[in-house]
Enzyme design. Structure first.
Site, PDB file in Angstrom:
ATOM      1  N   ASP A 229      40.946  39.145  45.549  1.00 40.16           N
ATOM      2  CA  ASP A 229      39.354  38.284  45.441  1.00 40.16           C
ATOM      3  C   ASP A 229      38.440  38.800  46.506  1.00 40.16           C
ATOM      4  O   ASP A 229      37.737  38.070  47.292  1.00 40.16           O
ATOM      5  CB  ASP A 229      38.777  36.517  45.487  1.00 40.16           C
ATOM      6  CG  ASP A 229      38.471  36.179  44.727  1.00 40.16           C
ATOM      7  OD1 ASP A 229      37.382  36.708  44.454  1.00 40.16           O
ATOM      8  OD2 ASP A 229      37.741  34.925  45.365  1.00 40.16           O
ATOM      9  N   LEU A 230      38.613  40.028  47.093  1.00 37.55           N
ATOM     10  CA  LEU A 230      38.015  40.785  48.087  1.00 37.55           C
ATOM     11  C   LEU A 230      36.450  40.664  48.101  1.00 37.55           C
ATOM     12  O   LEU A 230      36.012  41.480  48.242  1.00 37.55           O
ATOM     13  CB  LEU A 230      38.597  41.472  48.702  1.00 37.55           C
ATOM     14  CG  LEU A 230      40.228  41.803  49.454  1.00 37.55           C
ATOM     15  CD1 LEU A 230      40.661  42.974  49.890  1.00 37.55           C
ATOM     16  CD2 LEU A 230      40.087  40.805  50.546  1.00 37.55           C
TER      17      LEU A 230
END
Length: 376
Positions: A229-230
């Site tokens: 979830d960057l």
């Protein structure tokens, strides 16, 4: 498909602690004297910014923290949260700008808090971590150098996590976890959140192509643990002293490891590309810069590169469909939930209209230009 009861339980899963209650938790569990508490935006947990007062016992150490209260569903998997917390600590020890965990008075990382809501007793896992400085990526203009650096960071993260060991690490094999990129086909269970229009048609086409072109190739991808979830709200930056290129900023913090799971290298770069596209005025160009940075650490194989277009499309679909679904459950949180949707639908339409070949040509040519232009 989720039943009405399941949707209701999800809707009630998000914590709803007041600032006074949050302050009391910090003081009772962690033994720190609180002088200020403010709510922070969150998806389905509850986060608070906490400023503590200095005392004779706390003359050293940080004064700014984030109190994280997991929702009731996540709180049922304490082993998963323990592994995520230890991975954050491991990465910090390895030189990454992740938070430090504040131990409880009992010297644990987490504490389970039970609250009597009148009709039932609800339990929430609580953690306190240091507040990281910086501005979120979404608030600044992102140039090619920073995109390259973020791609490189994503690869280094996965590479470093190869060395992370924990007796419960296998819990990151999260079968039907909706945010794992291999689970794009599960979005069919949530399509009822979308209206019958062109956007829904594109989602349905991507899901079908994903089944045919990606799911059949998973065994050829190299496996690893992904952050997963960057996004443009989970990477913090601060002004850089570097005179290199357009690198006016450098990464100062990596947030939110709640979506960690076993995946593949190519998943991480695809997710990063998709989220870096969100705020860009030239979104299609973004992928090549991120890819170049990633491949300076982990070059992709031909099969992995060939899946990249559909993986990026797949992540757009996950974000857009699940945001629409969550808005039905949490209409009061609509502004935060729909951040990606503001430009996401347009970007997905553009990618789909251009087609895989044209988009890949832009990405791969841009990435290739770094081979002579930028040293790894």
């Amino acid at each position: 498909m989720l039943s009405g009861d399941d949707q209701q339980s999800q809707a009630l899963a998000k914590p709803a602690f007041s600032e006074a209650q949050a302050s009391a938790l910090v003081e009772s569990i962690f033994g720190l004297k609180v002088s200020k508490v403010e709510p922070l935006p969150s998806y389905d947990d509850q986060n608070f910014y906490v400023y503590i007062s200095r005392t004779k016992e706390t003359t050293d150490g940080p004064t700014e923290y984030v109190l994280k209260i997991n929702n009731t569903e996540s709180s049922k998997t304490p082993d998963l949260i323990e592994v995520q917390s230890h991975s954050i600590m491991f990465l910090r020890a390895s030189g990454f700008p992740t938070a430090s965990m504040c131990p409880t008075k009992a010297d644990n990382i987490t504490s389970l808090v039970s609250v009597d809501s009148g009709s039932e007793i609800k339990s929430y896992l609580v953690r306190l971590m240091t507040f990281l400085p910086g501005r979120i990526i979404a608030d600044i203009p992102i140039g090619p150098q920073l995109l390259y650096d973020i791609g490189r960071l994503a690869a280094k993260l996965d590479k470093t996590l190869e060395k992370f060991h924990h007796p419960k690490l296998s819990i990151l094999r999260r079968g039907n976890f909706i945010w794992n990129l291999k689970n794009v086909p599960l979005l069919e269970n949530y399509l009822c959140a979308l209206e019958q229009n062109r956007n829904r048609e594109i989602i349905e086409q991507v899901i079908q192509l994903f089944k045919e072109e990606v799911m059949t190739k998973l065994s050829h991808f190299r496996e690893c643990v992904n952050h997963g979830d960057l996004n443009d709200h989970n990477i913090l930056v601060e002004p850089s002293n570097s005179a290199c290129g357009d690198a006016a900023y450098q990464v100062s913090g990596i947030l939110d490891f709640d979506d960690m799971s076993y995946g593949y290298y190519v998943f991480e770069v695809a997710i990063t590309i998709m989220y870096m596209m969100i705020e860009s005025k030239t979104p299609i160009q973004v992928g090549g810069h991120v890819l170049a940075g990633f491949e300076s650490i982990i070059p992709l194989t031909a099969v992995e590169r060939g899946a990249l277009f559909l993986l990026v499309c797949g992540r757009f679909c996950q974000s857009l469909v699940m945001a629409a679904h969550s808005c039905q459950l949490h209409p009061e949180n609509r502004d935060y939930l729909m951040i990606t949707a503001k430009t996401g639908w347009k970007h997905l339409q553009t990618m789909f209209h251009l087609g895989q070949k044209a988009v890949e040509e832009i990405w791969f040519e841009t990435a290739k230009s770094y081979e002579s232009g930028i040293s790894s």
